[in-house]
Motif scaffolding. Structure first.
Motif, PDB file in Angstrom:
ATOM      1  N   ARG A 299       7.385   0.919 -46.352  1.00  0.00           N
ATOM      2  CA  ARG A 299       7.325   2.239 -46.355  1.00  0.00           C
ATOM      3  C   ARG A 299       6.021   2.809 -47.027  1.00  0.00           C
ATOM      4  N   THR A 300       4.947   3.497 -46.200  1.00  0.00           N
ATOM      5  CA  THR A 300       3.799   3.963 -46.608  1.00  0.00           C
ATOM      6  C   THR A 300       4.153   5.067 -47.530  1.00  0.00           C
ATOM      7  N   GLU A 301       5.028   5.770 -47.900  1.00  0.00           N
ATOM      8  CA  GLU A 301       5.327   6.866 -48.489  1.00  0.00           C
ATOM      9  C   GLU A 301       6.262   6.317 -49.722  1.00  0.00           C
ATOM     10  N   ALA A 302       6.042   5.025 -50.106  1.00  0.00           N
ATOM     11  CA  ALA A 302       6.567   4.431 -51.154  1.00  0.00           C
ATOM     12  C   ALA A 302       6.442   5.226 -52.701  1.00  0.00           C
ATOM     13  N   GLY A 303       5.106   5.363 -52.685  1.00  0.00           N
ATOM     14  CA  GLY A 303       4.690   6.344 -53.919  1.00  0.00           C
ATOM     15  C   GLY A 303       5.347   7.545 -54.300  1.00  0.00           C
ATOM     16  N   ARG A 304       5.479   8.264 -52.897  1.00  0.00           N
ATOM     17  CA  ARG A 304       6.207   9.610 -53.096  1.00  0.00           C
ATOM     18  C   ARG A 304       7.760   9.415 -53.653  1.00  0.00           C
ATOM     19  N   ILE A 305       8.243   8.429 -52.883  1.00  0.00           N
ATOM     20  CA  ILE A 305       9.564   8.081 -53.322  1.00  0.00           C
ATOM     21  C   ILE A 305       9.745   7.617 -54.737  1.00  0.00           C
ATOM     22  N   LEU A 306       9.005   7.027 -55.240  1.00  0.00           N
ATOM     23  CA  LEU A 306       9.016   6.552 -56.458  1.00  0.00           C
ATOM     24  C   LEU A 306       9.107   7.867 -57.115  1.00  0.00           C
ATOM     25  N   ALA A 307       8.096   8.658 -57.047  1.00  0.00           N
ATOM     26  CA  ALA A 307       7.671   9.929 -58.053  1.00  0.00           C
ATOM     27  C   ALA A 307       8.961  10.810 -57.771  1.00  0.00           C
ATOM     28  N   SER A 308       9.543  10.813 -56.645  1.00  0.00           N
ATOM     29  CA  SER A 308      10.550  11.833 -56.488  1.00  0.00           C
ATOM     30  C   SER A 308      11.921  11.128 -57.291  1.00  0.00           C
ATOM     31  N   LEU A 309      12.022   9.810 -57.182  1.00  0.00           N
ATOM     32  CA  LEU A 309      13.299   9.089 -57.971  1.00  0.00           C
ATOM     33  C   LEU A 309      13.136   9.587 -59.625  1.00  0.00           C
ATOM     34  N   ASN A 310      11.779   9.576 -60.005  1.00  0.00           N
ATOM     35  CA  ASN A 310      11.525   9.562 -61.432  1.00  0.00           C
ATOM     36  C   ASN A 310      11.872  11.092 -61.619  1.00  0.00           C
ATOM     37  N   ARG A 311      11.151  12.160 -60.920  1.00  0.00           N
ATOM     38  CA  ARG A 311      11.359  13.542 -61.144  1.00  0.00           C
ATOM     39  C   ARG A 311      12.856  13.914 -61.160  1.00  0.00           C
ATOM     40  N   ASN A 312      13.550  13.330 -60.077  1.00  0.00           N
ATOM     41  CA  ASN A 312      15.049  13.877 -60.210  1.00  0.00           C
ATOM     42  C   ASN A 312      15.950  13.007 -61.081  1.00  0.00           C
ATOM     43  N   HIS A 313      15.200  11.985 -61.935  1.00  0.00           N
ATOM     44  CA  HIS A 313      16.052  11.292 -62.888  1.00  0.00           C
ATOM     45  C   HIS A 313      17.158  10.359 -62.263  1.00  0.00           C
ATOM     46  N   PHE A 314      16.676   9.562 -61.291  1.00  0.00           N
ATOM     47  CA  PHE A 314      17.406   8.534 -60.640  1.00  0.00           C
ATOM     48  C   PHE A 314      16.934   7.347 -61.515  1.00  0.00           C
ATOM     49  N   PHE A 315      17.212   7.211 -62.769  1.00  0.00           N
ATOM     50  CA  PHE A 315      17.210   6.182 -63.540  1.00  0.00           C
ATOM     51  C   PHE A 315      15.767   5.078 -63.233  1.00  0.00           C
ATOM     52  N   THR A 316      14.779   5.989 -63.013  1.00  0.00           N
ATOM     53  CA  THR A 316      13.548   5.440 -62.691  1.00  0.00           C
ATOM     54  C   THR A 316      12.593   5.878 -63.683  1.00  0.00           C
ATOM     55  N   GLU A 317      11.965   4.898 -64.409  1.00  0.00           N
ATOM     56  CA  GLU A 317      10.879   5.095 -65.518  1.00  0.00           C
ATOM     57  C   GLU A 317       9.637   5.182 -65.269  1.00  0.00           C
ATOM     58  N   LYS A 318       8.726   5.997 -65.554  1.00  0.00           N
ATOM     59  CA  LYS A 318       7.279   6.207 -65.011  1.00  0.00           C
ATOM     60  C   LYS A 318       6.565   5.730 -66.317  1.00  0.00           C
ATOM     61  N   HIS A 319       5.732   4.982 -66.316  1.00  0.00           N
ATOM     62  CA  HIS A 319       4.836   4.321 -67.400  1.00  0.00           C
ATOM     63  C   HIS A 319       3.450   4.838 -66.998  1.00  0.00           C
ATOM     64  N   PRO A 320       2.653   5.449 -67.878  1.00  0.00           N
ATOM     65  CA  PRO A 320       1.301   5.778 -67.469  1.00  0.00           C
ATOM     66  C   PRO A 320       0.575   4.856 -67.424  1.00  0.00           C
ATOM     67  N   ASP A 321      -0.683   4.824 -66.564  1.00  0.00           N
ATOM     68  CA  ASP A 321      -1.597   3.816 -66.168  1.00  0.00           C
ATOM     69  C   ASP A 321      -2.493   4.311 -65.295  1.00  0.00           C
ATOM     70  N   LYS A 322      -3.385   3.600 -64.983  1.00  0.00           N
ATOM     71  CA  LYS A 322      -4.370   4.179 -63.932  1.00  0.00           C
ATOM     72  C   LYS A 322      -3.610   4.518 -62.656  1.00  0.00           C
ATOM     73  N   ALA A 323      -2.869   3.607 -62.121  1.00  0.00           N
ATOM     74  CA  ALA A 323      -1.831   3.983 -61.171  1.00  0.00           C
ATOM     75  C   ALA A 323      -0.566   3.955 -61.897  1.00  0.00           C
ATOM     76  N   PRO A 324       0.572   4.903 -61.829  1.00  0.00           N
ATOM     77  CA  PRO A 324       1.623   5.095 -62.411  1.00  0.00           C
ATOM     78  C   PRO A 324       2.528   3.475 -61.989  1.00  0.00           C
ATOM     79  N   VAL A 325       3.065   3.169 -63.130  1.00  0.00           N
ATOM     80  CA  VAL A 325       3.882   1.872 -62.863  1.00  0.00           C
ATOM     81  C   VAL A 325       5.321   2.341 -63.042  1.00  0.00           C
TER      82      VAL A 325
END
Length: 392
Positions: A299-325
């Motif tokens: 899924r090419t929109e995977a980055g957008r999905i992960l950001a949405s999961l994190n923004r909406n608190h679906f138990f997805t942690e975002k760790h700052p890096d050059k590219a978010p992990v």
């Protein structure tokens, strides 16, 4: 009778007594409330409603409590029930709030402005007589308001007209919708987030003591490490501890079934099938950036999905890096892996493991890659370079 009970539940503050008193957070809320409105956000079961209710009880504040649900997308219904809640919160008020009747349908924004001005007026008098902290209006379960609903802009209008002595607290699993950005930019709204809501190690110990459980220090530490301060997870794990047993093997092995049931009912089963598939496919990765998730899922929109999961608190942690992990909460990942084993056949599971191993190998995560090849019993798949790097 059932309808009356549901209405009472909608406009009644949950009991905030006899629970953990989080004085540090209460002091934070004292300060944040000075900016008119406060948005409290965190994942399901993070103790948002409990925190706000216990704060109001501890500070002995007068309040209006209103639980948002899907029915509030009907704006006339929202104003009707909010009027009932206002009457309950201020029974001495003689004039009821107006109803949004058909003749006002074309002038809803103007009606909303007048409505909220009258609503705040009712409580300004209560706030001026309260010496300690004014009057609090709470909108709970705000995430249940439909994203396309006009309710958001109307409430935003109301928040922009709050009078002195009144503060509004909005409780949601999601971060504020874009329509609230002006309030945030003008310092008329503050946000109390998941990092603030997490229970501390000390608070976890206090909960264990309050329950009379005889757990060793390393067992309590294990519970905390697995839950990362997630209140519902701590509660569900402690519910499975026998008060007279110091050794609780369930804390050392898999999470109790009740935790998985919670994830299933509150999170997973409410999602679309394609989003469930995305979570399962990526759960085999210990961590991922957008590129790794796209490779794993196609899924090419995977980055957008992960950001949405994190923004909406679906138990997805975002760790700052050059590219978010991104990583999933340990218990949530355990749940997803269990779902994978239950819903997919052995061949499909091994295919996911092999694909994830290849993604990790290309990303230089050799140790994780070999572990996944091992789990899929595919010892021929790792490249000579991969083996060489592992030996090095």
């Amino acid at each position: 009778m059932q309808a009356q009970r549901e209405m009472l539940a909608k406009i009644t503050r949950p009991d905030g007594r006899n629970i953990l008193i989080r004085k540090g957070l209460f002091r934070q809320i004292d300060g944040l409330r000075m900016d008119r409105s406060l948005w409290v956000t965190g994942p399901a079961g993070s103790g948002k409603t409990t925190l706000v209710s216990s704060y109001i009880a501890y500070r002995n504040l007068p309040c209006l409590w209103y639980r948002i649900d899907e029915g509030d997308s009907d704006i006339s219904s929202f104003f009707y029930y909010l009027g009932i809640a206002a009457k309950k919160a201020s029974p001495r008020s003689r004039r009821p709030l107006p109803l949004l009747t058909p003749e006002y349908a074309m002038e809803t924004p103007a009606f909303a402005r007048r409505y909220f001005e009258k609503l705040w007026g009712m409580f300004t008098r209560r706030a001026s007589s309260d010496k300690d902290g004014g009057f609090v209006v709470v909108f709970d379960d705000y995430q249940d308001a439909a994203s396309h609903s006009g309710l958001h802009s109307l409430i935003c209008q109301g928040l922009s007209r709050i009078t002195e002595g009144i503060s509004v607290v909005l409780i949601s699993r999601s971060k504020p919708p874009p329509v609230f950005s002006r309030l945030y930019a003008n310092n008329h709204m503050k946000v109390l987030g998941w990092d603030n809501l997490r229970l501390t190690r000390q608070e976890t110990k206090e909960i264990v003591r309050a329950r009379g459980l005889k757990l060793k220090a390393d067992e309590i530490a294990n519970i905390y490490d697995k839950t990362m301060g997630w209140a519902a997870g701590i509660t569900l794990m402690l519910d499975n501890a026998h008060p007279n047993i110091s050794e609780n093997l369930s804390f050392r092995e898999n999470a109790p079934a009740e935790v998985f049931d919670y994830f299933a009912a509150e999170i997973f089963e409410r999602m679309k099938k394609q989003d469930q598939d995305f979570l399962i496919a990526t759960s085999v990765l210990p961590h991922m950036d957008a590129h790794m998730a796209a490779e794993q899922t196609g899924r090419t929109e995977a980055g957008r999905i992960l950001a949405s999961l994190n923004r909406n608190h679906f138990f997805t942690e975002k760790h700052p890096d050059k590219a978010p992990v991104y990583t999933y909460h340990p218990l949530f990942r355990e749940f997803l892996l269990e779902r994978m084993r239950e819903s997919l056949g052995p061949r499909e599971v091994n295919s996911l493991l092999d694909r994830a191993a290849a993604v990790l190998e290309r990303s230089g995560e050799v140790q994780y890659a070999v572990a996944l090849y091992r789990d899929s019993s595919n010892w021929e798949k790792p490249s000579p370079w991969c083996w060489a790097m592992l030996k090095f």
